[in-house]
Structures are given as C-alpha cells and as structure tokens.
Motif scaffolding. Structure first.
Motif: not given
Length: 502
Positions: A292, A304, A272, A295-297, A278, A171-173
């Motif tokens: 993620d 995603g 969010f 890359h996050v967005h 990235q 994931g993003g974190r």
C-alpha cells in the motif's frame, strides 16, 4: 507486505530488520481472502499446511453464521452455489466457471486455500520470519532517514541504524514515501466505507450478503457480526477519529433502512475510502516501496493484500541478488517494470466497481446488465480469471507461451511436485528430457540456480523449464533448439556464471 518481503530476503541469507510501530498483530478487520498468485507463493514456500488450518477456522465461522440465520427463520438464507468471487458485490457462481480455460493452468494444491483473513496471515508470516532469523522490532517508529549512494541511515524512536537498503512497506499513508519525495498521483475519494465486527440486536431484518439500496450498499456476513457499509456522499471528515458504535449504527441504519438495528459492542472496525493513487516508480536510489505504500485503492474485490504479496515476491529475490553482488545490470529496475502495470490495473478494477455500486439510476441499470451477464459461463470465467489473478503475467523475452506466466505445478514421476523444489527460494532449471547439454548450460551458477532432472509424463511437450525464485517461468521449451534462449534467460535473471566475463 513487510513480513513477506522479510521472509524472502532472509531465505536468501540477507540480514533483515523489520520496524513495526504496533506492539502486536493488528486485529482490525481487513482483507479476508487471498487470490491464486498469493496461494501459489505460500505453497512454494511450504506454508500451505498452516494456511489450511487458518481456512478451516474461517469456514467454521461462516458455517456457524449461516446456521444462526437459518435458525432465526431469516428468509432467503440457503446454501449458495460454489463461490467463484464477486465483482462489485455481484456473486459469481462456480458451477458456471469454464475451468478448461488454459489461463487456470495447473495450480495444484494451492487451489485448496483462499479464505485467509489478513490478521491470521500476519501471524503465520510472523512465525515464519522468526524461524528464518528476521529481527522484528515492535513498538518502533521510523522518524526519518538519510539516503546516500552507499547506504541508508534510518532514524527511529529508539535511535538510528545503518542499512544498505530501505523498503517502505508502511501502508497507504507511508512515512517512507512522503520523506523520500515519491509523487503519488491518482483520484480523490468519493465514498465513506466502514467494515466491522460487532454485536447487535435487530439484525434479523438485515439482508444476508451484499445488498444495494437507495442510499448505499451494505454487507452482512459471512460470519456473525461482520458488517460493511458504503455511503456515496463524500469521504469521511476525519479518517483518524476513533470509530464508535454510534457511527457504525448510524451508517448501517442509513444504508439498510433497518431502524431497529442496535450495535451494542464493537470488536474491530475500520474506515475506508476509494482514494486511488500509485507512485510512478517503485524505487528512488536505495529506497523502495511495496504494498500500500506504492499504491492505494478501495478494498472491493480484496486486491490490496494480494497486490502487496506479489510485490514482496517480485522484489525479494531481486533485492537479495543486488545485496549479494551477483544481480545482472538493471535487475532491480524490473521490479517497477513488472509490478507497476498490475498495480495500475487494480486501481482501474476497483474504480469500476465503485462506479457500478453507486445508488443512482444509471449505475443501477448497468449493474442489472452486469448481473445478467454474470449468469453466463463466458462472463463468469472472465470475471473469475481477473479476480483470481490467473491472468497475470510479465512481459518477458522468449518464444514459449509459458514464458512470463506462473510456473505450472507439474507432477513429477518421483511423486513430488514442482512447488516442492522451490521452498528454498532459488531459481530452478528443470530438465525433463535427460539432456546433459541443457544441464551444462547452468554450470557456474552455484546456489543461484538449482538443477533438477525429472520426468513429467503429463507434459511430453516440455523438455525444460527455468523458474525464477518468485515462481515465474523465465524460459520453457519443447525442443533443444530453444536452448539459446535459455542462455539469455540465465544471464538476464541470474547474471554471469562464475568464472565468466559478464
């Protein structure tokens, strides 16, 4: 996406262990749809029947919501034209779509699925992973790892294990990304978004679908109780804090202006932002990132989930080839080379949507222009191609226009389709000319490349097709004089044949 990658590796006879900190499938509302490349990926692995069932249930919820709104006498609720996607909430009408555009290709039955919620997809993939023998350890947290030249020692909340490779799909974190020291450049968040499924009163005054106001953006539907709000006054103070009914109610009232709406129960909710980052490279030695973690967005446009599925399809067979020892030199490095540009495009695509949704006069004026343009066939087709992902291709060597694109789902004379022959996750050399010389060129590749002779009356212009395990066309030809390119493509993607000098 970890489960998708695990399935691809297991399909190639690689032993896989998935570490999942959650003890069960996360029911939190997230992505609600898949794009064309994702649908084709699942179709090529035989998962279309399961996805049809998921979509049927989702459509039933959508229909029930519309009936409920109509029964309540809410104005402006009427059947919409065929949906072709949206850009920053601007709906695209399917009746304006130019489906003769060659980029739409021949997706075949994959075009039948799209409305697939993320939690339901995870259950489908979990069942598939179990069938393939993937070891899934739930309730286990990765705490650290030691990456060396010959493998990785992974430390977890339940002890350590030794593995050849570690892929962070967390994931993003991402803990893996942070501990491995991957740079993560990008742009800071400017918005606070909420998405939830709730029970509420006073919702008849809410608009249906996407709505823009002087204070933000909100969405109501497409199923009962589903809401989304976007406020443009900065990121949340605490991303980790529990999301309460009061917080959601305050946000919904603020952006909608409906003061009588009361949220009485929260079934699922998430917070969010538009943080967009990235990693420059998806691999550092024996540690890789996907989804993620790389890359996050913002979630606008639902890119995603699809980006993660594409990463998994691209990486799976390449990592398996490396594990088994037949990968050509630098094959694994093509993972970053092919996937990074698509990830970078998604970041820009989502940034553009945030800019268009801002509640200020310049953004509103531009949104009106885009909305007017979207009522033309040319603009609808442009946006739909981008949103659906049919534009995506890899920059591969070869002279045929199909090279680098998703393989067309050819209907063969025996009644089968091309995707039916990709369930096993191998490469496929399709001989459409009954040419023994073409088939001979795949001698020595064994299980790496399956050879199939067939007829395709609808494509007399094609004599042969080499399809990578991820469904990408590695070589195509309309005449035997392109067979030298076939030899190069076989070696580039599948290594030297058995008994040959590499």
């Amino acid at each position: 996406m970890g489960l998708m990658l695990a399935c691809e590796l297991a399909l190639a006879d690689v032993r896989v262990t998935v570490l999942e900190r959650l003890t069960e499938v996360d029911p939190t509302i997230k992505a609600g749809a898949i794009n064309s490349p994702s649908a084709e990926a699942f179709y090529r692995r035989g998962l279309l029947p399961a996805l049809r069932e998921v979509q049927h249930a989702a459509m039933e919820r959508f229909s029930a919501f519309m009936r409920q709104r109509q029964a309540a006498g809410v104005s402006g609720v009427k059947p919409a034209p065929r949906f072709a996607g949206h850009f920053a909430g601007i709906m695209l009408r399917g009746d304006l779509l130019d489906e003769s555009d060659p980029d739409f290709g021949t997706p075949g039955p994959a075009a039948e699925v799209g409305l697939i919620p993320q939690d339901a997809l995870e259950r489908v993939l979990g069942a598939r992973a179990a069938e393939l023998g993937v070891t899934l350890r739930r309730g286990v947290t990765l705490t650290g790892f030691d990456a060396e030249e010959d493998g990785v020692t992974v430390h977890t909340s339940e002890g350590s294990l030794r593995t050849g490779w570690l892929v962070g799909c967390d994931g993003g974190r991402s803990t893996v990304r942070r501990l491995a020291g991957f740079p993560f450049p990008g742009t800071d968040p400017e918005i606070t978004g909420h998405q939830a499924v709730v029970e509420m009163t006073g919702s008849d005054a809410l608009g249906t679908g996407w709505n823009w106001t002087e204070t933000g953006t909100y969405v109501h539907g497409p199923s009962a109780g589903r809401i989304l709000t976007v406020e443009f006054d900065g990121p949340p103070k605490d991303r980790e804090a529990p999301i309460t009914a009061e917080e959601l109610q305050t946000s919904l009232r603020h952006v909608s202006g409906v003061r009588d709406v009361v949220i009485t129960k929260v079934h699922t909710a998430t917070r969010f932002t538009d943080n967009a980052r990235q990693v420059p490279e998806y691999r550092r030695g024996r540690v890789l990132l996907a989804g993620d973690a790389a890359h996050v967005h913002s979630p606008f446009g639902g890119q995603g989930l699809n980006l993660g599925i594409g990463d998994a399809m691209n990486l799976g067979w390449k990592l398996a080839a490396t594990v088994h020892g037949w990968a050509p030199e630098e094959l694994l490095d093509t993972y970053t080379a092919e996937r990074h540009p698509i990830g970078a495009w998604v970041l820009e695509w989502t940034r553009a949507q945030v800019a268009l949704m801002r509640p200020e006069s310049h953004a509103r004026a531009l949104r009106e222009v885009i909305a007017e343009l979207s009522l033309t066939s040319t603009a609808t087709t442009f946006f739909a191609k981008k949103i659906s992902g049919v534009w995506q291709r890899y920059d591969l060597p070869g002279s045929h226009p199909l090279t680098g694109r998703t393989a067309p789902d050819l209907e063969l004379s025996d009644g089968s389709r091309l995707a039916d022959h990709l369930h096993g996750g191998q490469g496929l050399l399709l001989d459409l000319a009954g040419d023994p010389d073409l088939r001979k060129r795949a001698t020595g590749y064994g299980r790496r490349v399956r050879v199939l002779t067939a007829d395709c009356p609808q494509r007399p212009d094609l004599t042969g097709l080499l399809v990578r395990p991820d469904g990408c066309t590695a070589w195509a030809a309309g005449a035997p004089d392109a067979y030298e390119e076939l030899d190069a493509a076989l070696r580039r993607w599948f290594g030297a044949p058995d008994g040959a000098v590499a």
